[in-house]
Each structure stands twice: as structure tokens, then as C-alpha cells.
Design a protein around this motif. Structure first.
Motif, mmCIF file in Angstrom:
data_model
loop_
_atom_site.group_PDB
_atom_site.id
_atom_site.type_symbol
_atom_site.label_atom_id
_atom_site.label_comp_id
_atom_site.label_asym_id
_atom_site.label_seq_id
_atom_site.Cartn_x
_atom_site.Cartn_y
_atom_site.Cartn_z
ATOM 1 N N ALA A 93 -15.573 22.496 36.732
ATOM 2 C CA ALA A 93 -14.236 22.742 36.192
ATOM 3 C C ALA A 93 -13.657 23.969 36.883
ATOM 4 O O ALA A 93 -14.326 24.993 37.011
ATOM 5 N N VAL A 94 -12.415 23.856 37.319
ATOM 6 C CA VAL A 94 -11.726 24.945 38.002
ATOM 7 C C VAL A 94 -10.447 25.244 37.240
ATOM 8 O O VAL A 94 -9.619 24.356 37.027
ATOM 9 N N GLY A 95 -10.281 26.488 36.832
ATOM 10 C CA GLY A 95 -9.102 26.882 36.073
ATOM 11 C C GLY A 95 -7.827 26.710 36.880
ATOM 12 O O GLY A 95 -7.764 27.099 38.047
ATOM 13 N N VAL A 96 -6.808 26.117 36.268
ATOM 14 C CA VAL A 96 -5.512 25.946 36.929
ATOM 15 C C VAL A 96 -4.380 26.604 36.145
ATOM 16 O O VAL A 96 -3.299 26.814 36.689
ATOM 17 N N ASP A 97 -4.615 26.959 34.875
ATOM 18 C CA ASP A 97 -3.573 27.597 34.082
ATOM 19 C C ASP A 97 -4.207 28.313 32.900
ATOM 20 O O ASP A 97 -5.143 27.796 32.286
ATOM 21 N N ILE A 98 -3.696 29.491 32.606
ATOM 22 C CA ILE A 98 -4.080 30.190 31.380
ATOM 23 C C ILE A 98 -2.871 30.980 30.904
ATOM 24 O O ILE A 98 -2.089 31.485 31.719
ATOM 25 N N ASN A 99 -2.702 31.018 29.598
ATOM 26 C CA ASN A 99 -1.647 31.864 29.033
ATOM 27 C C ASN A 99 -2.180 32.484 27.758
ATOM 28 O O ASN A 99 -3.184 32.032 27.211
ATOM 29 N N ALA A 100 -1.528 33.543 27.330
ATOM 30 C CA ALA A 100 -1.977 34.227 26.119
ATOM 31 C C ALA A 100 -0.795 34.861 25.410
ATOM 32 O O ALA A 100 0.111 35.394 26.054
ATOM 33 N N THR A 101 -0.824 34.784 24.097
ATOM 34 C CA THR A 101 0.130 35.489 23.256
ATOM 35 C C THR A 101 -0.676 36.484 22.429
ATOM 36 O O THR A 101 -1.613 36.094 21.732
ATOM 37 N N HIS A 102 -0.316 37.755 22.545
ATOM 38 C CA HIS A 102 -1.007 38.812 21.819
ATOM 39 C C HIS A 102 -0.225 39.087 20.539
ATOM 40 O O HIS A 102 0.938 39.462 20.579
ATOM 41 N N HIS A 103 -0.881 38.879 19.396
ATOM 42 C CA HIS A 103 -0.217 38.984 18.101
ATOM 43 C C HIS A 103 -0.308 40.370 17.480
ATOM 44 O O HIS A 103 0.611 40.807 16.807
ATOM 45 N N ARG A 104 -1.435 41.028 17.660
ATOM 46 C CA ARG A 104 -1.634 42.351 17.087
ATOM 47 C C ARG A 104 -2.706 43.078 17.879
ATOM 48 O O ARG A 104 -3.431 42.462 18.646
ATOM 49 N N ALA A 105 -2.822 44.371 17.666
ATOM 50 C CA ALA A 105 -3.780 45.187 18.410
ATOM 51 C C ALA A 105 -5.043 45.427 17.605
ATOM 52 O O ALA A 105 -5.022 45.461 16.382
ATOM 53 N N ALA A 106 -6.142 45.605 18.333
ATOM 54 C CA ALA A 106 -7.394 46.059 17.736
ATOM 55 C C ALA A 106 -7.723 47.393 18.390
ATOM 56 O O ALA A 106 -7.469 47.589 19.579
ATOM 57 N N THR A 107 -8.293 48.298 17.623
ATOM 58 C CA THR A 107 -8.641 49.604 18.177
ATOM 59 C C THR A 107 -10.127 49.915 18.076
ATOM 60 O O THR A 107 -10.598 50.887 18.670
ATOM 61 N N HIS A 119 -7.513 18.861 24.868
ATOM 62 C CA HIS A 119 -7.525 17.614 25.632
ATOM 63 C C HIS A 119 -8.793 17.581 26.475
ATOM 64 O O HIS A 119 -9.096 18.539 27.178
ATOM 65 N N LEU A 120 -9.528 16.484 26.395
ATOM 66 C CA LEU A 120 -10.743 16.311 27.191
ATOM 67 C C LEU A 120 -10.604 15.033 28.007
ATOM 68 O O LEU A 120 -11.025 13.957 27.586
ATOM 69 N N GLY A 121 -9.985 15.155 29.160
ATOM 70 C CA GLY A 121 -9.751 13.994 30.009
ATOM 71 C C GLY A 121 -10.739 13.902 31.157
ATOM 72 O O GLY A 121 -11.665 14.692 31.268
ATOM 73 N N ARG A 122 -10.507 12.916 32.028
ATOM 74 C CA ARG A 122 -11.386 12.741 33.191
ATOM 75 C C ARG A 122 -11.108 13.763 34.274
ATOM 76 O O ARG A 122 -12.013 14.186 34.973
ATOM 77 N N SER A 123 -9.851 14.153 34.438
ATOM 78 C CA SER A 123 -9.519 15.082 35.515
ATOM 79 C C SER A 123 -8.999 16.431 35.027
ATOM 80 O O SER A 123 -8.957 17.390 35.793
ATOM 81 N N LEU A 124 -8.597 16.522 33.760
ATOM 82 C CA LEU A 124 -8.131 17.790 33.190
ATOM 83 C C LEU A 124 -8.733 17.973 31.799
ATOM 84 O O LEU A 124 -8.896 17.001 31.053
ATOM 85 N N ALA A 125 -9.028 19.230 31.484
ATOM 86 C CA ALA A 125 -9.473 19.569 30.130
ATOM 87 C C ALA A 125 -8.771 20.857 29.734
ATOM 88 O O ALA A 125 -8.595 21.757 30.560
ATOM 89 N N SER A 126 -8.347 20.927 28.475
ATOM 90 C CA SER A 126 -7.663 22.118 27.968
ATOM 91 C C SER A 126 -8.305 22.567 26.666
ATOM 92 O O SER A 126 -8.689 21.734 25.831
ATOM 93 N N ARG A 143 -4.397 29.555 25.819
ATOM 94 C CA ARG A 143 -4.676 28.168 26.206
ATOM 95 C C ARG A 143 -5.098 28.187 27.671
ATOM 96 O O ARG A 143 -4.449 28.831 28.492
ATOM 97 N N ILE A 144 -6.184 27.484 27.958
ATOM 98 C CA ILE A 144 -6.656 27.372 29.331
ATOM 99 C C ILE A 144 -6.788 25.901 29.694
ATOM 100 O O ILE A 144 -7.239 25.078 28.877
ATOM 101 N N THR A 145 -6.347 25.570 30.901
ATOM 102 C CA THR A 145 -6.486 24.214 31.432
ATOM 103 C C THR A 145 -7.309 24.279 32.704
ATOM 104 O O THR A 145 -7.061 25.128 33.561
ATOM 105 N N CYS A 146 -8.278 23.395 32.815
ATOM 106 C CA CYS A 146 -9.124 23.312 34.001
ATOM 107 C C CYS A 146 -9.032 21.924 34.610
ATOM 108 O O CYS A 146 -8.948 20.920 33.897
#
Length: 151
Positions: A93-107, A119-126, A143-146
Motif C-alpha cells: 500500500a502506498v499513500g496517495v492522500d492524507i488530510n487532518a482536521t485538528h479539533h483541540r489541543a493537548a498539552t 473503503h477496502l477496495g482492490r486498488s484503493l483503501a481508505s 483520512r488516509i487513502t492508499c
């Protein structure tokens, strides 16, 4: 969909899960021991659920908050392992997209990431990865897609 199990991981101690997971990480992450450097440990591994923890200590911004890049690294590590498990032997699996939304901070404390498949497909999985603090407050959603290909 019936979940494919990895029998050898069913009752494996955390230390062995971590060694197995480290072998699944992309070479650029594994060769630099980045996951070890930021303190990620894996506590659950299956195609349907990957769980890992990371300390806030050592992964903070100059302002004392958990670095967003550390959260994304945790998310990418968990999601990529899930995609590798789904891909199966002889495929990768090779990563092709990742995004992130940060909701709050941890200290301080430990943060936990939980990756579940979208999604668990034959050519893409997320995977969606939710990162929470010790009080179960949502810190980040990613969310990460590979792309899945022959090894």
C-alpha cells in the motif's frame, strides 16, 4: 463483509505487535525509526481496527501543544498499516492522500489513535483515524487513502 483475521495477532503481546507493525511501515519511515522517535506504540492490529498511542511529551510545538505533524504521523502510521493488512501478501500500500482536521489541543499525557476502514477496495483503501486524549476528547480526525499495488 466478513473480517479477515490475522490469527497470529489475536493474543500477541504489545511488544510483538509493535515489532510486526514496524515491518509494515513504509521504508522511508522505518529506515529513520521515526515512529520510535516520536514514541508511537501499537496496541491493536486487524484490518477493521488499528489502535496506537503516542506521548504528547517530546511531540510539542514551542507553545507547548501537541504538534499537528505528530498527529498526522500517528494517523498515517495507523492507516497505512491497515491498508497493508488489507492488501495482503505480495501486495503493498502506498499513500496517495492524507488530510487532518485538528479539533483541540493537548498539552500533556498520552493520545490514542483509532483507525477504521472507510473503503477496502482492490486498488484503493481508505481509513479514518480519530485521535483522542486521555479523557476521550476528540483532538483530530484524519483520512488516509492508499493505492494498493503488487510488491
Amino acid at each position: 463483509m466478513m473480517e479477515r483475521q490475522i490469527p497470529a495477532l489475536a493474543n500477541m503481546p504489545t511488544e510483538l505487535i509493535n515489532r510486526f507493525a514496524a515491518r509494515l511501515l513504509p521504508a522511508d519511515v522505518r529506515s529513520g525509526q521515526f515512529v520510535d522517535r516520536i514514541g508511537i506504540t501499537f496496541t491493536e492490529l486487524s484490518i477493521q481496527r488499528i489502535v496506537g498511542e503516542m506521548p504528547v511529551e517530546g511531540n510539542r510545538t514551542p507553545h507547548g501543544r501537541l504538534h499537528g505533524g505528530a498527529s498526522v504521523t500517528l494517523a498515517e502510521s495507523l492507516g497505512t498499516i491497515g491498508c497493508h493488512l488489507h492488501a495482503g501478501l505480495g501486495r503493498t500500500a502506498v499513500g496517495v492522500d492524507i488530510n487532518a482536521t485538528h479539533h483541540r489541543a493537548a498539552t500533556s499525557g498520552i493520545v490514542t489513535g483509532i483507525a477504521t476502514p472507510l473503503h477496502l477496495g482492490r486498488s484503493l483503501a481508505s481509513y479514518q483515524v480519530t485521535i483522542v486524549d486521555e479523557e476521550q476528547r476528540k483532538l483530530c480526525t484524519s483520512r488516509i487513502t492508499c493505492m494498493i499495488q503488487s510488491a
